[in-house]
Design an enzyme around this catalytic site. Structure first.
Site, PDB file in Angstrom:
ATOM      1  N   ASN A 178      65.250 -19.232   5.397  1.00  0.00           N
ATOM      2  CA  ASN A 178      64.156 -19.430   6.343  1.00  0.00           C
ATOM      3  C   ASN A 178      63.452 -20.748   6.015  1.00  0.00           C
ATOM      4  O   ASN A 178      63.653 -21.321   4.928  1.00  0.00           O
ATOM      5  CB  ASN A 178      63.140 -18.290   6.210  1.00  0.00           C
ATOM      6  CG  ASN A 178      63.603 -16.992   6.872  1.00  0.00           C
ATOM      7  OD1 ASN A 178      64.155 -17.007   7.959  1.00  0.00           O
ATOM      8  ND2 ASN A 178      63.373 -15.879   6.191  1.00  0.00           N
ATOM      9  N   CYS A 191      70.922 -13.212  10.699  1.00  0.00           N
ATOM     10  CA  CYS A 191      70.267 -14.083  11.648  1.00  0.00           C
ATOM     11  C   CYS A 191      71.102 -14.118  12.924  1.00  0.00           C
ATOM     12  O   CYS A 191      72.203 -14.662  12.923  1.00  0.00           O
ATOM     13  CB  CYS A 191      70.163 -15.468  11.023  1.00  0.00           C
ATOM     14  SG  CYS A 191      69.534 -16.663  12.139  1.00  0.00           S
ATOM     15  N   GLY A 192      70.598 -13.493  13.966  1.00  0.00           N
ATOM     16  CA  GLY A 192      71.370 -13.341  15.198  1.00  0.00           C
ATOM     17  C   GLY A 192      71.592 -14.647  15.948  1.00  0.00           C
ATOM     18  O   GLY A 192      72.715 -14.975  16.328  1.00  0.00           O
ATOM     19  N   ASN A 243      68.282  -7.066   8.683  1.00  0.00           N
ATOM     20  CA  ASN A 243      66.950  -7.529   8.289  1.00  0.00           C
ATOM     21  C   ASN A 243      65.899  -6.644   8.977  1.00  0.00           C
ATOM     22  O   ASN A 243      66.180  -5.984   9.978  1.00  0.00           O
ATOM     23  CB  ASN A 243      66.764  -9.026   8.609  1.00  0.00           C
ATOM     24  CG  ASN A 243      66.978  -9.367  10.076  1.00  0.00           C
ATOM     25  OD1 ASN A 243      67.424  -8.545  10.859  1.00  0.00           O
ATOM     26  ND2 ASN A 243      66.657 -10.588  10.445  1.00  0.00           N
ATOM     27  N   ASN A 273      65.520 -21.454  19.018  1.00  0.00           N
ATOM     28  CA  ASN A 273      65.430 -21.028  17.605  1.00  0.00           C
ATOM     29  C   ASN A 273      66.416 -21.963  16.898  1.00  0.00           C
ATOM     30  O   ASN A 273      67.624 -21.862  17.100  1.00  0.00           O
ATOM     31  CB  ASN A 273      65.853 -19.572  17.507  1.00  0.00           C
ATOM     32  CG  ASN A 273      65.611 -18.900  16.164  1.00  0.00           C
ATOM     33  OD1 ASN A 273      66.170 -17.845  15.913  1.00  0.00           O
ATOM     34  ND2 ASN A 273      64.792 -19.473  15.304  1.00  0.00           N
ATOM     35  N   CYS A 322      64.521 -14.856  18.648  1.00  0.00           N
ATOM     36  CA  CYS A 322      65.000 -14.179  17.439  1.00  0.00           C
ATOM     37  C   CYS A 322      66.049 -13.166  17.885  1.00  0.00           C
ATOM     38  O   CYS A 322      65.730 -12.195  18.572  1.00  0.00           O
ATOM     39  CB  CYS A 322      63.844 -13.484  16.727  1.00  0.00           C
ATOM     40  SG  CYS A 322      64.328 -12.562  15.270  1.00  0.00           S
ATOM     41  N   GLY A 348      65.804  -9.777  16.321  1.00  0.00           N
ATOM     42  CA  GLY A 348      64.591  -9.162  16.868  1.00  0.00           C
ATOM     43  C   GLY A 348      64.820  -8.606  18.266  1.00  0.00           C
ATOM     44  O   GLY A 348      64.317  -7.530  18.617  1.00  0.00           O
ATOM     45  N   GLU A 375      58.154 -14.198  13.028  1.00  0.00           N
ATOM     46  CA  GLU A 375      59.256 -13.987  12.087  1.00  0.00           C
ATOM     47  C   GLU A 375      58.816 -14.073  10.632  1.00  0.00           C
ATOM     48  O   GLU A 375      58.066 -14.972  10.257  1.00  0.00           O
ATOM     49  CB  GLU A 375      60.354 -15.036  12.309  1.00  0.00           C
ATOM     50  CG  GLU A 375      61.259 -14.709  13.462  1.00  0.00           C
ATOM     51  CD  GLU A 375      62.493 -15.595  13.464  1.00  0.00           C
ATOM     52  OE1 GLU A 375      63.051 -15.885  12.390  1.00  0.00           O
ATOM     53  OE2 GLU A 375      62.885 -16.005  14.572  1.00  0.00           O
ATOM     54  N   ARG A 376      59.361 -13.170   9.853  1.00  0.00           N
ATOM     55  CA  ARG A 376      59.227 -13.235   8.404  1.00  0.00           C
ATOM     56  C   ARG A 376      59.727 -14.601   7.924  1.00  0.00           C
ATOM     57  O   ARG A 376      60.831 -15.015   8.252  1.00  0.00           O
ATOM     58  CB  ARG A 376      60.073 -12.111   7.793  1.00  0.00           C
ATOM     59  CG  ARG A 376      60.089 -12.080   6.291  1.00  0.00           C
ATOM     60  CD  ARG A 376      60.956 -10.947   5.781  1.00  0.00           C
ATOM     61  NE  ARG A 376      62.378 -11.131   6.070  1.00  0.00           N
ATOM     62  CZ  ARG A 376      63.368 -10.395   5.544  1.00  0.00           C
ATOM     63  NH1 ARG A 376      63.077  -9.397   4.724  1.00  0.00           N
ATOM     64  NH2 ARG A 376      64.624 -10.628   5.844  1.00  0.00           N
ATOM     65  N   HIS A 419      62.650  -5.133  10.995  1.00  0.00           N
ATOM     66  CA  HIS A 419      61.842  -5.415  12.183  1.00  0.00           C
ATOM     67  C   HIS A 419      60.876  -4.272  12.471  1.00  0.00           C
ATOM     68  O   HIS A 419      61.199  -3.108  12.288  1.00  0.00           O
ATOM     69  CB  HIS A 419      62.733  -5.611  13.414  1.00  0.00           C
ATOM     70  CG  HIS A 419      63.601  -6.820  13.323  1.00  0.00           C
ATOM     71  ND1 HIS A 419      63.206  -8.049  13.770  1.00  0.00           N
ATOM     72  CD2 HIS A 419      64.833  -6.998  12.785  1.00  0.00           C
ATOM     73  CE1 HIS A 419      64.159  -8.944  13.537  1.00  0.00           C
ATOM     74  NE2 HIS A 419      65.165  -8.322  12.930  1.00  0.00           N
TER      75      HIS A 419
END
Ligand code: ZDP
Length: 290
Positions: A64, A73-74, A166, A11, A234, A237, A225-226, A168
């Site tokens: 994004n 954002c992990g 965010n 990612n 993610c 996620g 992902e959005r 999920h």
């Protein structure tokens, strides 16, 4: 302008040193161009290291690849911790692992810790479970959304919704390599992902995870992902999926979540209700863009 390219399990993000001013030096439109894999540098998002605020060391902002701005954002915050380590080392203030940064995000204070073995553990904070917190209209505002039927592409999917800052939506499948859709397609994440993302029950759109429970301590995940589409990993996620697994009684509070790009270790602590994520983050290259 100088940038660094990092990834967390594939990612991938462009990191920009933005410590000299509180506003990102790039616009959302610039970020879209920089993220383009053919006409730009190529990435799932652009992350800015900004001055701290509200008693924190630094602030993180992220776009994004479609220019939208997520709250958190992990995988990105693990990359940011590594990037900050490099910046501080260049300034002669090398942090000694284990070292914890206090990062202000649109989802509040998030704390990544550089580990001696090079991995990064992130205190992702508590999960948010009420429908109004996701947000979704799938249940009454102050109710949880656990295994609630949602119709997408003419098929009913039992979904569980979790916010890690965010939003999920998680659904459990028998085999992540063959997500079942009507019409005979063996696997159609590309086709159904956007239909989840833009479903009317999710006013802020949604990230969607498909989870296969291999064992209570081992989950396989694929994600749409959005604002970024299919990605190799993610972090938020993976955290949301473990929480969803616990809520559905199908997994342990600590598990390995295997993403296409590799594994993350996730734990939802019973002691403090917070979610802890551990995984790698690596520099791919540095560059200069006109
Ligand atoms: O919420 C969103 O719009 C996500 N696309 C943000 C990015 C999440 C990320 N992949 C993660 O690891 O948490 C960076």
């Amino acid at each position: 302008m100088e940038f660094s390219k990092y990834h967390g399990l594939g990612n991938d993000f462009i990191l920009v040193d933005n410590r000299h001013q509180p506003q990102p030096v790039l616009s959302a439109e610039d970020a879209v161009r920089w993220c383009d894999r053919h006409f730009g540098i190529g990435a799932d998002g652009v992350i800015f290291a900004l001055p701290g605020q509200a008693g924190t060391d630094y602030t993180m902002r992220i776009y994004n690849s479609d220019g939208s701005e997520p709250e958190m954002c992990g995988n990105g915050i693990r990359c940011l911790a590594k990037f900050l380590e490099t910046l501080e080392t260049a300034d002669g203030k090398a942090p000694q692992a284990p070292h914890t940064y206090r990062i202000h995000t649109l989802a509040g204070l998030i704390s990544p810790t550089l580990q001696p073995d090079g991995q990064v553990t992130v205190d992702m904070g508590p999960p948010y479970l009420l429908a109004q917190e996701i947000p979704t209209t799938l249940a009454a505002a102050d109710e949880k959304v656990v295994a609630v039927p949602l119709t997408v592409a003419g098929q009913t999917w039992p979904v569980t919704c979790v916010s890690m800052g965010n939003p999920h939506c998680i659904t459990f499948v028998d085999d992540v390599a063959a997500i079942p859709v009507p019409g005979g397609f063996a696997d159609a994440l590309e086709a159904i992902g956007p239909q989840f993302e833009h479903h009317e029950v999710f006013p802020q759109r949604i990230n969607t995870e498909f989870i296969q429970v291999v064992r209570p301590d081992y989950l396989k995940m694929r994600v749409w992902e959005r604002g970024a589409g299919i990605t190799l990993a993610c972090g938020t996620g993976a955290c949301a999926s473990l929480v969803a697994g616990v809520l559905n009684g199908v997994c342990d509070r600590a598990a390995t979540v295997k993403l296409p790009g590799g594994p993350l270790h996730i734990e939802w602590s019973a002691a403090d209700n917070r979610v802890y994520m551990t995984g790698p983050a690596e520099l791919a290259f540095r560059g200069d863009r006109a």
